[in-house]
Design a protein around this motif. Structure first.
Motif, PDB file in Angstrom:
ATOM      1  N   ILE A 360       0.831  -1.202   0.000  1.00  0.00           N
ATOM      2  CA  ILE A 360       0.000   0.000   0.000  1.00  0.00           C
ATOM      3  C   ILE A 360       0.870   1.258   0.000  1.00  0.00           C
ATOM      4  O   ILE A 360       0.607   2.208  -0.754  1.00  0.00           O
ATOM      5  CB  ILE A 360      -0.941  -0.016   1.227  1.00  0.00           C
ATOM      6  N   THR A 361       1.908   1.257   0.824  1.00  0.00           N
ATOM      7  CA  THR A 361       2.776   2.441   0.961  1.00  0.00           C
ATOM      8  C   THR A 361       3.546   2.711  -0.324  1.00  0.00           C
ATOM      9  O   THR A 361       3.890   3.867  -0.621  1.00  0.00           O
ATOM     10  CB  THR A 361       3.746   2.240   2.138  1.00  0.00           C
ATOM     11  N   LYS A 362       3.817   1.686  -1.097  1.00  0.00           N
ATOM     12  CA  LYS A 362       4.554   1.856  -2.354  1.00  0.00           C
ATOM     13  C   LYS A 362       3.841   2.828  -3.285  1.00  0.00           C
ATOM     14  O   LYS A 362       4.471   3.503  -4.115  1.00  0.00           O
ATOM     15  CB  LYS A 362       4.737   0.498  -3.028  1.00  0.00           C
ATOM     16  N   TYR A 363       2.509   2.921  -3.132  1.00  0.00           N
ATOM     17  CA  TYR A 363       1.712   3.788  -4.003  1.00  0.00           C
ATOM     18  C   TYR A 363       1.176   5.005  -3.242  1.00  0.00           C
ATOM     19  O   TYR A 363       0.204   5.632  -3.663  1.00  0.00           O
ATOM     20  CB  TYR A 363       0.558   2.988  -4.606  1.00  0.00           C
ATOM     21  N   ALA A 364       1.836   5.343  -2.136  1.00  0.00           N
ATOM     22  CA  ALA A 364       1.339   6.421  -1.271  1.00  0.00           C
ATOM     23  C   ALA A 364       1.332   7.772  -1.962  1.00  0.00           C
ATOM     24  O   ALA A 364       0.555   8.660  -1.589  1.00  0.00           O
ATOM     25  CB  ALA A 364       2.182   6.491   0.006  1.00  0.00           C
ATOM     26  N   ASP A 365       2.180   7.951  -2.980  1.00  0.00           N
ATOM     27  CA  ASP A 365       2.212   9.240  -3.681  1.00  0.00           C
ATOM     28  C   ASP A 365       1.009   9.419  -4.599  1.00  0.00           C
ATOM     29  O   ASP A 365       0.762  10.517  -5.109  1.00  0.00           O
ATOM     30  CB  ASP A 365       3.503   9.375  -4.488  1.00  0.00           C
ATOM     31  N   ARG A 366       0.210   8.352  -4.786  1.00  0.00           N
ATOM     32  CA  ARG A 366      -0.942   8.420  -5.689  1.00  0.00           C
ATOM     33  C   ARG A 366      -2.267   8.234  -4.954  1.00  0.00           C
ATOM     34  O   ARG A 366      -3.329   8.258  -5.585  1.00  0.00           O
ATOM     35  CB  ARG A 366      -0.797   7.354  -6.783  1.00  0.00           C
ATOM     36  N   THR A 367      -2.205   7.999  -3.658  1.00  0.00           N
ATOM     37  CA  THR A 367      -3.422   7.752  -2.889  1.00  0.00           C
ATOM     38  C   THR A 367      -3.395   8.533  -1.588  1.00  0.00           C
ATOM     39  O   THR A 367      -2.367   9.092  -1.200  1.00  0.00           O
ATOM     40  CB  THR A 367      -3.573   6.252  -2.545  1.00  0.00           C
ATOM     41  N   ALA A 368      -4.537   8.561  -0.904  1.00  0.00           N
ATOM     42  CA  ALA A 368      -4.595   9.115   0.442  1.00  0.00           C
ATOM     43  C   ALA A 368      -4.042   8.079   1.418  1.00  0.00           C
ATOM     44  O   ALA A 368      -3.982   6.888   1.106  1.00  0.00           O
ATOM     45  CB  ALA A 368      -6.037   9.463   0.803  1.00  0.00           C
ATOM     46  N   PRO A 369      -3.642   8.499   2.625  1.00  0.00           N
ATOM     47  CA  PRO A 369      -3.139   7.536   3.605  1.00  0.00           C
ATOM     48  C   PRO A 369      -4.171   6.449   3.888  1.00  0.00           C
ATOM     49  O   PRO A 369      -5.363   6.733   4.026  1.00  0.00           O
ATOM     50  CB  PRO A 369      -2.888   8.401   4.849  1.00  0.00           C
ATOM     51  N   PRO A 370      -3.736   5.198   3.960  1.00  0.00           N
ATOM     52  CA  PRO A 370      -4.673   4.105   4.244  1.00  0.00           C
ATOM     53  C   PRO A 370      -5.254   4.227   5.648  1.00  0.00           C
ATOM     54  O   PRO A 370      -4.665   4.857   6.533  1.00  0.00           O
ATOM     55  CB  PRO A 370      -3.797   2.854   4.123  1.00  0.00           C
ATOM     56  N   GLN A 371      -6.435   3.604   5.826  1.00  0.00           N
ATOM     57  CA  GLN A 371      -7.086   3.562   7.133  1.00  0.00           C
ATOM     58  C   GLN A 371      -6.922   2.143   7.685  1.00  0.00           C
ATOM     59  O   GLN A 371      -7.444   1.194   7.103  1.00  0.00           O
ATOM     60  CB  GLN A 371      -8.576   3.881   6.997  1.00  0.00           C
ATOM     61  N   TYR A 372      -6.223   2.008   8.790  1.00  0.00           N
ATOM     62  CA  TYR A 372      -6.018   0.702   9.397  1.00  0.00           C
ATOM     63  C   TYR A 372      -6.895   0.565  10.643  1.00  0.00           C
ATOM     64  O   TYR A 372      -6.831   1.398  11.548  1.00  0.00           O
ATOM     65  CB  TYR A 372      -4.551   0.492   9.770  1.00  0.00           C
ATOM     66  N   ASP A 373      -7.716  -0.490  10.686  1.00  0.00           N
ATOM     67  CA  ASP A 373      -8.621  -0.715  11.817  1.00  0.00           C
ATOM     68  C   ASP A 373      -7.892  -1.453  12.938  1.00  0.00           C
ATOM     69  O   ASP A 373      -7.144  -2.414  12.682  1.00  0.00           O
ATOM     70  CB  ASP A 373      -9.829  -1.545  11.384  1.00  0.00           C
ATOM     71  N   VAL A 374      -8.143  -1.010  14.165  1.00  0.00           N
ATOM     72  CA  VAL A 374      -7.551  -1.641  15.345  1.00  0.00           C
ATOM     73  C   VAL A 374      -8.643  -1.817  16.401  1.00  0.00           C
ATOM     74  O   VAL A 374      -9.475  -0.926  16.603  1.00  0.00           O
ATOM     75  CB  VAL A 374      -6.399  -0.787  15.929  1.00  0.00           C
ATOM     76  N   ILE A 375      -8.650  -2.965  17.061  1.00  0.00           N
ATOM     77  CA  ILE A 375      -9.610  -3.260  18.129  1.00  0.00           C
ATOM     78  C   ILE A 375      -8.889  -3.203  19.477  1.00  0.00           C
ATOM     79  O   ILE A 375      -7.777  -3.727  19.617  1.00  0.00           O
ATOM     80  CB  ILE A 375     -10.239  -4.651  17.937  1.00  0.00           C
ATOM     81  N   TYR A 376      -9.528  -2.564  20.461  1.00  0.00           N
ATOM     82  CA  TYR A 376      -8.922  -2.479  21.786  1.00  0.00           C
ATOM     83  C   TYR A 376      -9.986  -2.738  22.862  1.00  0.00           C
ATOM     84  O   TYR A 376     -11.147  -2.990  22.554  1.00  0.00           O
ATOM     85  CB  TYR A 376      -8.266  -1.112  21.999  1.00  0.00           C
ATOM     86  N   ASP A 377      -9.567  -2.718  24.127  1.00  0.00           N
ATOM     87  CA  ASP A 377     -10.449  -2.932  25.286  1.00  0.00           C
ATOM     88  C   ASP A 377     -11.008  -4.350  25.362  1.00  0.00           C
ATOM     89  O   ASP A 377     -12.082  -4.579  25.924  1.00  0.00           O
ATOM     90  CB  ASP A 377     -11.609  -1.931  25.303  1.00  0.00           C
ATOM     91  N   LEU A 378     -10.294  -5.306  24.819  1.00  0.00           N
ATOM     92  CA  LEU A 378     -10.713  -6.703  24.927  1.00  0.00           C
ATOM     93  C   LEU A 378     -10.384  -7.207  26.323  1.00  0.00           C
ATOM     94  O   LEU A 378      -9.258  -7.058  26.805  1.00  0.00           O
ATOM     95  CB  LEU A 378      -9.994  -7.545  23.871  1.00  0.00           C
ATOM     96  N   ALA A 379     -11.371  -7.821  26.988  1.00  0.00           N
ATOM     97  CA  ALA A 379     -11.169  -8.275  28.370  1.00  0.00           C
ATOM     98  C   ALA A 379     -10.048  -9.304  28.482  1.00  0.00           C
ATOM     99  O   ALA A 379      -9.447  -9.461  29.549  1.00  0.00           O
ATOM    100  CB  ALA A 379     -12.477  -8.852  28.913  1.00  0.00           C
ATOM    101  N   TYR A 380      -9.755 -10.008  27.413  1.00  0.00           N
ATOM    102  CA  TYR A 380      -8.751 -11.065  27.445  1.00  0.00           C
ATOM    103  C   TYR A 380      -7.332 -10.538  27.254  1.00  0.00           C
ATOM    104  O   TYR A 380      -6.364 -11.299  27.361  1.00  0.00           O
ATOM    105  CB  TYR A 380      -9.065 -12.106  26.363  1.00  0.00           C
ATOM    106  N   GLU A 381      -7.185  -9.259  26.938  1.00  0.00           N
ATOM    107  CA  GLU A 381      -5.857  -8.691  26.706  1.00  0.00           C
ATOM    108  C   GLU A 381      -5.061  -8.567  28.002  1.00  0.00           C
ATOM    109  O   GLU A 381      -5.584  -8.142  29.037  1.00  0.00           O
ATOM    110  CB  GLU A 381      -5.969  -7.285  26.122  1.00  0.00           C
ATOM    111  N   THR A 382      -3.791  -8.903  27.931  1.00  0.00           N
ATOM    112  CA  THR A 382      -2.852  -8.548  28.982  1.00  0.00           C
ATOM    113  C   THR A 382      -2.114  -7.287  28.531  1.00  0.00           C
ATOM    114  O   THR A 382      -2.241  -6.854  27.373  1.00  0.00           O
ATOM    115  CB  THR A 382      -1.826  -9.672  29.208  1.00  0.00           C
ATOM    116  N   THR A 383      -1.354  -6.694  29.424  1.00  0.00           N
ATOM    117  CA  THR A 383      -0.549  -5.528  29.045  1.00  0.00           C
ATOM    118  C   THR A 383       0.396  -5.893  27.909  1.00  0.00           C
ATOM    119  O   THR A 383       0.597  -5.119  26.971  1.00  0.00           O
ATOM    120  CB  THR A 383       0.243  -5.000  30.251  1.00  0.00           C
TER     121      THR A 383
END
Length: 540
Positions: A360-383
């Motif tokens: 995706i970054t290889k074509y960054a000069d021709r596109t807008a910055p990509p949107q990357y989804d991230v999930i947080y606040d999962l009860a099973y997560e440790t630090t």
């Protein structure tokens, strides 16, 4: 026969509902589309206790008058719109005395709950189902509906659950979604108004993705289904529902191009297309290359789409960039191998995430910055799990932006089953039905995650702040007073940002002119959605 189709979603595009309308019209029925955008709590950063009465009595009165003459009312809903659907249904049943059918994700996963309110419940894809139901009602045989696959219905006081039907494999058999204006209505400024080109433009211009790029976008789908079965996603339910059936299906390129040509001919102000397929890159390479070439020569507008790590190849991506790809949204979700396994995303591990991001970054000069989804606040997560995600983010090639979502254990997902088993679901109304995925729980790691959202936070500094020695100090008891001060500051800032004037400005895509808002939506409480203001010189 007249059928009123109702959507409570803030996004008025609603591909599924509009396709039902087209199917009904193609078979000689009158289909009325009513959009009642319910913005209550949408986009809030903290929990908001919402009333179950989502619409004012005046709006309900107008809705009932608009529906006069309908013999069936259909409502689409996801879990967050359960109260909206209940209020609409109660009014229709009591004041019009006509049956109501619910469809969409929530009725599909919770039919026993929904049939207590609705007269009928549709499971899964509903184009064939609703047509058969309407034809049975028109013929006066609605007392015997055993032949309609995937329908839940009542015979006297008995609830009958028909067998699940088969998925239509040829999506070209269904017409394009109905974006006409004849008997189309929308809630705006507390009034249910006939849809006009101007009003439609204003809503489409201020859709979530359109507003991001300052364009007027049209949202559609080129296929249905997802090649993955992530445990937090509804596709895990649908794949189980339609076992031994081909779940991922695509429309032909010609079918999609004809839809886009027709829509641009009718609404020339559309200058952007948003493909909301769950995984656009799942198309076979020859089909995708043909799609890209046809789109480039016949449509040519910039477009936005979704992709998943591992399905993105350089050949596919380059062809789409050449065709006009403006921006891609990709699910990163989590950086911890342990959580990736829980999410059933081990085949989309960090190596594939980084490789896809590099393409995706290889074509960054021709596109807008990509949107990357991230999930947080999962009860099973440790630090340590949280730090894995932050380390992954610190290794992502720039530019990028993050879309961060607080996890919700939606009914019907595998993750809900796991969380319920482990005693993590106690009050579904507060924890799921009324909870929004932008709610924030302040912590050291979450603060770093939000600082990294724009992609402009220096990676060397982020790496320093997630060093184990720094994390130990920042999360120690000694830092607790400073943490409390920071949380109070964040709470104050959010309160300021929830000032009605600021919220309306955000909804309109401008932070100027707080004293003059020509496009305020009744009931909006913080949603980054609504209708854009009219522009000088607009003529339609």
């Amino acid at each position: 026969m007249k059928i009123s189709l109702v959507s409570p979603y803030p996004d008025i595009t609603n591909y599924g509902l509009r396709t039902l309308s087209s199917v009904l019209k193609d078979h000689g029925h009158e289909a009325q589309v009513i959009c009642l955008p319910d913005f209550a709590g949408d986009g809030e950063s903290h929990h908001v206790k919402m009333s179950e009465e989502r619409y004012s009595p005046q709006v309900i009165d107008q809705m009932i008058e608009t529906m006069r003459g309908a013999e069936l009312v259909g409502i689409t809903l996801m879990t967050h719109y359960f109260d909206s659907a209940k209020q609409i249904t109660k009014a229709v049943q009591e004041r019009l005395g006509v049956p109501v059918i619910w469809g969409g994700f929530h009725p599909s996963v919770r039919p026993d709950e929904c049939i207590h309110h609705a007269d009928y419940v549709a499971i899964g894809d509903a184009e064939d189902l609703i047509l058969q139901l309407v034809e049975a009602m028109a013929a006066g045989t609605e007392d015997d509906l055993h032949h309609i696959k995937s329908l839940i219905w009542k015979q006297d006081e008995t609830v009958i659950r028909n067998a699940v039907g088969s998925l239509e494999q040829d999506l070209d058999a269904y017409p394009a979604p109905d974006f006409g204006r004849d008997d189309h209505w929308i809630l705006f400024e507390g009034q249910i108004l006939p849809v006009t080109k101007d009003l439609l433009r204003r809503y489409l211009h201020n859709g979530t993705v359109s507003r991001m790029f300052g364009r007027t976008g049209y949202q559609t789908m080129t296929g249905r289904g997802c090649p993955h079965a992530c445990t937090y996603c509804g596709n895990s339910f649908y794949r189980d529902l339609y076992k031994r059936q081909r779940y991922v299906r695509y429309r032909s390129t010609e079918h999609v191009m004809k839809e886009l040509e027709d829509i641009k001919r009718e609404y020339p102000f559309i200058d952007f297309v948003w493909f909301s397929d769950d995984s656009f890159f799942g198309r076979p390479l020859p089909d995708l290359l043909k799609f890209a070439e046809e789109y480039r020569t016949r449509i040519g507008d910039p477009f936005y789409l979704l992709g998943s790590p591992g399905t993105i190849t350089e050949e596919k991506y380059e062809a789409l960039v050449d065709a006009g790809l403006m921006c891609i949204q990709m699910g990163v979700e989590h950086g911890s191998p342990r959580i990736q396994k829980m999410f059933k995303r081990s085949t989309m591990g960090n190596d594939k995430i980084i490789r896809s991001a590099e393409i995706i970054t290889k074509y960054a000069d021709r596109t807008a910055p990509p949107q990357y989804d991230v999930i947080y606040d999962l009860a099973y997560e440790t630090t340590e799990d949280k730090l894995h995600t932050l380390r992954l983010i610190s290794d992502l090639p720039k530019p990028y932006r993050l879309q961060v979502f607080s996890v919700i254990y939606y009914p019907g997902t595998s993750l809900h089953t796991i969380a319920e088993r482990d005693g993590l679901v106690n009050d579904e109304k507060a924890e799921i039905y009324d909870r929004m995925f932008f709610e924030r729980h302040d912590s050291y790691t979450n603060t770093l995650l939000f600082l990294a959202k724009t992609g402009k936070f220096p990676h060397p500094l982020l790496k320093l702040l997630i060093d184990e020695r720094v994390v130990d100090v920042m999360t120690s008891d000694y830092m607790e007073p400073a943490g409390l001060v920071a949380k109070r500051g964040m709470k104050w800032l959010r309160k300021v940002m929830r000032n009605p004037a600021i919220e309306r400005a955000r909804a309109m895509g401008t932070m100027q002119g707080f004293s003059n808002f020509e496009a305020r939506l009744e009931g909006m409480t913080g949603a980054n959605a609504g209708a854009a203001p009219p522009r000088a010189g607009d003529t339609f």
